[in-house]
Scaffold this active site. Structure first.
Site: not given
Length: 204
Positions: A19, A68, A112, A114-115, A117, A130
């Site tokens: 990333k 990973e 945070d 949420k779907p 993440n 995240d």
């Protein structure tokens, strides 16, 4: 947000994900701080339901994190096709709860959830992604105990952090949050998995 690419770890002979913080954000102190905070938060955790990080650093002014490599799709991808079967939804929620529990035991609040993440591998294994908005929450000294959590000062009071529709009421109001904020968010996700629609749809 960072850009994620697949790569080959030549030393350990394994596939990994890299990333990278875009150059446009690398000069932004807040973006760089969030990127570093995510790496440190994940590095402090070691749990099968949390994305593992292998390395973090900078090269020629570019910040990067090596994690990973996952194969599958986010929970959002699965929800785009409609409700998830009850047994499967409960399994996903339990896996997410286990990962959150490990983070909370270390004093780390995701903030945070949420779907987008939550990542589901091809074999049904769920990983929390995240931690860029993660916050270290420390217990107050006994003489100063209150019902509010003590934060590490990453966010100014009154700043709204998170994603509308999944944030807890205290997050929406810009108040300090703790592990209960993540539990609220997980509840909204479980609702969406079972009902096939978001619990809260409005912008406020």
């Amino acid at each position: 947000k960072g850009v994620v690419d697949g790569a080959r770890d030549s030393k350990l002979k394994r596939e990994v994900a890299v990333k990278v913080l875009p150059q446009s954000l690398a000069a932004d102190p807040d973006a760089l701080a969030r990127f570093e905070r995510e790496a440190l938060a994940v590095a402090a955790l070691s749990h099968p339901n949390i994305l593992a990080i292998h390395d973090f650093g900078t090269q020629d002014g570019t910040a990067y994190a090596v994690t990973e490599l996952l194969e599958g799709e986010t929970l959002r991808g699965k929800l785009d096709t409609g409700p998830i079967a009850q047994r499967q939804a409960i399994d996903y929620a339990l896996q997410a709860a286990k990962g959150l529990s490990a983070a909370h035991e270390k004093g780390i609040v995701h903030r945070d959830l949420k779907p987008e993440n939550l990542f589901v591998s091809k074999d049904g294994h769920l990983k929390i992604l995240d931690f860029g908005l993660a916050r270290k929450v420390e217990a107050a000294p006994p003489a100063e105990k209150t019902s509010a959590a003590t934060g590490s000062g990453h966010t100014e009071p009154g700043t709204v952090m998170g994603t509308m529709g999944y944030m807890s009421p205290e997050q929406v109001r810009g108040l300090p949050g703790d592990h209960r904020s993540d539990i609220f968010s997980l509840g909204t996700i479980l609702y969406e998995m079972l009902a096939g629609k978001r619990a809260f749809k409005r912008d406020t």
